[in-house]
Design a protein around this motif. Structure first.
Motif, PDB file in Angstrom:
ATOM      1  N   UNK A  59      26.372  30.635  54.868  1.00 33.78           N
ATOM      2  CA  UNK A  59      25.185  30.858  54.500  1.00 33.78           C
ATOM      3  C   UNK A  59      24.311  29.717  55.267  1.00 33.78           C
ATOM      4  N   UNK A  60      24.698  28.893  56.368  1.00 34.56           N
ATOM      5  CA  UNK A  60      24.448  27.998  57.145  1.00 34.56           C
ATOM      6  C   UNK A  60      23.658  28.264  58.519  1.00 34.56           C
ATOM      7  N   UNK A  61      24.044  29.527  58.355  1.00 38.34           N
ATOM      8  CA  UNK A  61      24.007  30.067  59.716  1.00 38.34           C
ATOM      9  C   UNK A  61      23.367  31.456  60.167  1.00 38.34           C
ATOM     10  N   UNK A  62      22.428  30.825  61.334  1.00 37.90           N
ATOM     11  CA  UNK A  62      21.626  31.232  61.132  1.00 37.90           C
ATOM     12  C   UNK A  62      19.993  30.986  60.778  1.00 37.90           C
ATOM     13  N   UNK A  63      20.473  29.482  60.152  1.00 39.93           N
ATOM     14  CA  UNK A  63      18.912  28.524  59.490  1.00 39.93           C
ATOM     15  C   UNK A  63      18.758  28.092  60.958  1.00 39.93           C
ATOM     16  N   UNK A  64      17.755  28.538  61.272  1.00 45.33           N
ATOM     17  CA  UNK A  64      16.767  27.501  63.126  1.00 45.33           C
ATOM     18  C   UNK A  64      15.583  27.297  62.560  1.00 45.33           C
ATOM     19  N   UNK A  65      14.284  26.615  62.826  1.00 50.53           N
ATOM     20  CA  UNK A  65      13.139  26.736  63.643  1.00 50.53           C
ATOM     21  C   UNK A  65      12.761  25.580  63.144  1.00 50.53           C
ATOM     22  N   UNK A  66      11.232  25.282  63.167  1.00 54.12           N
ATOM     23  CA  UNK A  66      11.421  23.585  63.839  1.00 54.12           C
ATOM     24  C   UNK A  66       9.781  23.447  62.314  1.00 54.12           C
ATOM     25  N   UNK A  67       9.966  24.593  61.460  1.00 56.19           N
ATOM     26  CA  UNK A  67       9.339  24.353  60.738  1.00 56.19           C
ATOM     27  C   UNK A  67       9.410  22.671  60.175  1.00 56.19           C
ATOM     28  N   UNK A  68       8.330  21.686  60.148  1.00 52.93           N
ATOM     29  CA  UNK A  68       8.344  20.578  59.234  1.00 52.93           C
ATOM     30  C   UNK A  68       8.678  20.414  58.103  1.00 52.93           C
ATOM     31  N   UNK A  69       8.187  21.392  57.401  1.00 54.84           N
ATOM     32  CA  UNK A  69       8.859  21.166  56.107  1.00 54.84           C
ATOM     33  C   UNK A  69       9.555  21.479  55.456  1.00 54.84           C
ATOM     34  N   UNK A  70      10.772  21.487  56.507  1.00 55.38           N
ATOM     35  CA  UNK A  70      12.612  21.434  56.124  1.00 55.38           C
ATOM     36  C   UNK A  70      12.851  20.011  56.288  1.00 55.38           C
ATOM     37  N   UNK A  71      12.375  19.540  56.898  1.00 57.45           N
ATOM     38  CA  UNK A  71      12.721  17.783  56.756  1.00 57.45           C
ATOM     39  C   UNK A  71      12.079  17.695  55.785  1.00 57.45           C
ATOM     40  N   UNK A  72      11.473  17.501  55.131  1.00 59.32           N
ATOM     41  CA  UNK A  72      10.833  16.955  54.098  1.00 59.32           C
ATOM     42  C   UNK A  72      11.092  17.490  53.017  1.00 59.32           C
ATOM     43  N   UNK A  73      11.673  19.191  52.744  1.00 61.61           N
ATOM     44  CA  UNK A  73      12.930  19.435  51.882  1.00 61.61           C
ATOM     45  C   UNK A  73      13.801  18.532  51.748  1.00 61.61           C
ATOM     46  N   UNK A  74      14.850  18.630  52.185  1.00 59.33           N
ATOM     47  CA  UNK A  74      16.128  18.189  52.299  1.00 59.33           C
ATOM     48  C   UNK A  74      15.858  17.126  52.030  1.00 59.33           C
ATOM     49  N   UNK A  75      15.330  16.017  52.464  1.00 60.60           N
ATOM     50  CA  UNK A  75      14.593  15.317  52.133  1.00 60.60           C
ATOM     51  C   UNK A  75      14.646  14.575  50.426  1.00 60.60           C
ATOM     52  N   UNK A  76      13.434  15.484  50.029  1.00 56.38           N
ATOM     53  CA  UNK A  76      13.189  15.401  48.348  1.00 56.38           C
ATOM     54  C   UNK A  76      14.146  15.946  48.060  1.00 56.38           C
ATOM     55  N   UNK A  77      14.925  16.630  48.118  1.00 55.62           N
ATOM     56  CA  UNK A  77      15.308  17.452  46.933  1.00 55.62           C
ATOM     57  C   UNK A  77      16.782  16.457  47.434  1.00 55.62           C
ATOM     58  N   UNK A  78      17.259  15.465  48.560  1.00 50.96           N
ATOM     59  CA  UNK A  78      18.679  14.692  48.608  1.00 50.96           C
ATOM     60  C   UNK A  78      18.216  13.413  47.458  1.00 50.96           C
ATOM     61  N   UNK A  79      16.938  12.724  47.722  1.00 52.12           N
ATOM     62  CA  UNK A  79      16.307  11.988  46.942  1.00 52.12           C
ATOM     63  C   UNK A  79      16.542  11.486  46.025  1.00 52.12           C
ATOM     64  N   UNK A  80      15.874  13.251  45.589  1.00 51.43           N
ATOM     65  CA  UNK A  80      15.269  13.623  43.803  1.00 51.43           C
ATOM     66  C   UNK A  80      16.867  13.804  43.484  1.00 51.43           C
ATOM     67  N   UNK A  81      18.131  14.405  43.685  1.00 51.21           N
ATOM     68  CA  UNK A  81      19.147  14.614  43.266  1.00 51.21           C
ATOM     69  C   UNK A  81      20.155  12.951  42.673  1.00 51.21           C
ATOM     70  N   UNK A  82      19.942  11.633  43.911  1.00 54.54           N
ATOM     71  CA  UNK A  82      20.427  10.804  43.683  1.00 54.54           C
ATOM     72  C   UNK A  82      20.107   9.981  42.809  1.00 54.54           C
ATOM     73  N   UNK A  83      18.945   9.812  42.635  1.00 53.63           N
ATOM     74  CA  UNK A  83      17.554   9.089  42.389  1.00 53.63           C
ATOM     75  C   UNK A  83      18.318   7.603  40.542  1.00 53.63           C
ATOM     76  N   UNK A  84      18.694   8.775  39.957  1.00 55.95           N
ATOM     77  CA  UNK A  84      19.197   8.438  38.234  1.00 55.95           C
ATOM     78  C   UNK A  84      20.510   8.252  38.612  1.00 55.95           C
ATOM     79  N   UNK A  85      21.312   8.424  39.466  1.00 50.79           N
ATOM     80  CA  UNK A  85      22.727   8.016  39.159  1.00 50.79           C
ATOM     81  C   UNK A  85      23.548   6.450  40.439  1.00 50.79           C
ATOM     82  N   UNK A  86      22.233   6.402  41.314  1.00 49.21           N
ATOM     83  CA  UNK A  86      22.861   4.972  42.626  1.00 49.21           C
ATOM     84  C   UNK A  86      22.087   4.041  41.987  1.00 49.21           C
ATOM     85  N   UNK A  87      22.318   3.414  42.522  1.00 49.81           N
ATOM     86  CA  UNK A  87      21.751   1.649  42.463  1.00 49.81           C
ATOM     87  C   UNK A  87      20.682   1.268  42.583  1.00 49.81           C
TER      88      UNK A  87
END
Length: 241
Positions: free
Chosen positions: A72-100
């Motif tokens: 699924x990750x093969x071919x997922x390329x591009x320079x849309x700035x939303x990509x970094x934002x969406x990955x970061x916010x998903x990571x942060x929201x996934x971890x927020x309730x369980x981390x220190x």
């Protein structure tokens, strides 16, 4: 490069060739027909970085579950700035309730930063994303209050840029926080983080998602690593593979 007798087996870290095993992105380079590397050109760099971190922080017994995600990750390329934002916010929201608590503060600021950039001039977010952020903050209200107070005290914060390095830091804190959390199923949370991020990238980069079906391989190749594999390590995240 000689074709190995078996498909590579997922394991932690960087590997010299398929016979010695593979991390998630090395396996992707193998399937994509690229030179053997954990930084292939077939995948957006930040999605690849997340995949390497999740690979390294997933337990040996659960890591083989990641194999069907690799195509699924093969071919997922591009320079849309939303990509970094969406990955970061998903990571942060996934971890927020369980981390220190310390990590919660950093992740809460990261969520608000991502929210501001994603909302842009309209001030609006997609309904699903807005709900995910709200649910994350509802589970960590003190962290939200701290982050909003911190941001209010930073007069120049509204003009700050959101770079790949910013996203990488958020992702690293989130993955490490999940890995170290006292939660029953950290492997499940890591898997869902990676799978969700892949879906986010598909939506932004505009290609049809490939089937998440494991490549044809002998059954032994998809089993958990052998005794030679390294034990689970949760002290740090090795972004190199």
């Amino acid at each position: 490069m000689p074709v190995p007798d078996l498909m590579p087996v997922l394991s932690r870290g960087k590997h010299r060739n398929p016979r010695s095993g593979a991390c998630f992105m090395e396996f992707a380079s193998y399937l994509a027909g690229e030179a053997w590397t954990d930084h292939p050109t077939c995948t957006h760099p930040l999605l690849a970085s997340l995949a390497r971190m999740v690979n390294d922080c997933t337990s040996d017994t659960a890591r083989s579950r990641l194999v069907p995600l690799i195509p699924s990750v093969i071919g997922l390329r591009g320079d849309d700035p939303r990509v970094r934002l969406l990955i970061a916010v998903r990571a942060a929201t996934s971890a927020l309730s369980v981390t220190s608590a310390e990590h919660q503060h950093a992740l809460a600021v990261g969520i608000l930063n991502c929210e501001r950039h994603l909302a842009g001039d309209t001030g609006e977010l997609p309904e699903g994303l807005a709900l995910r952020i709200r649910e994350a903050f509802d589970e960590a209200p003190e962290a939200e209050r701290w982050a909003r107070d911190f941001i209010a005290s930073m007069g120049s914060w509204s003009r700050s840029k959101f770079t790949d390095r910013t996203a990488e830091t958020i992702i690293r804190v989130a993955v490490q926080g999940i890995a170290e959390a006292c939660t029953p199923n950290p492997d499940d949370r890591l898997y869902e983080l990676l799978a969700g991020s892949i879906d986010d990238c598909v939506g932004v980069l505009g290609r049809t998602a490939t089937s998440r079906k494991a490549p044809e391989q002998p059954a032994a190749a998809a089993e958990a690593p052998t005794k030679a594999a390294q034990p689970r390590v949760r002290e740090s995240v090795d972004a190199r593979g």
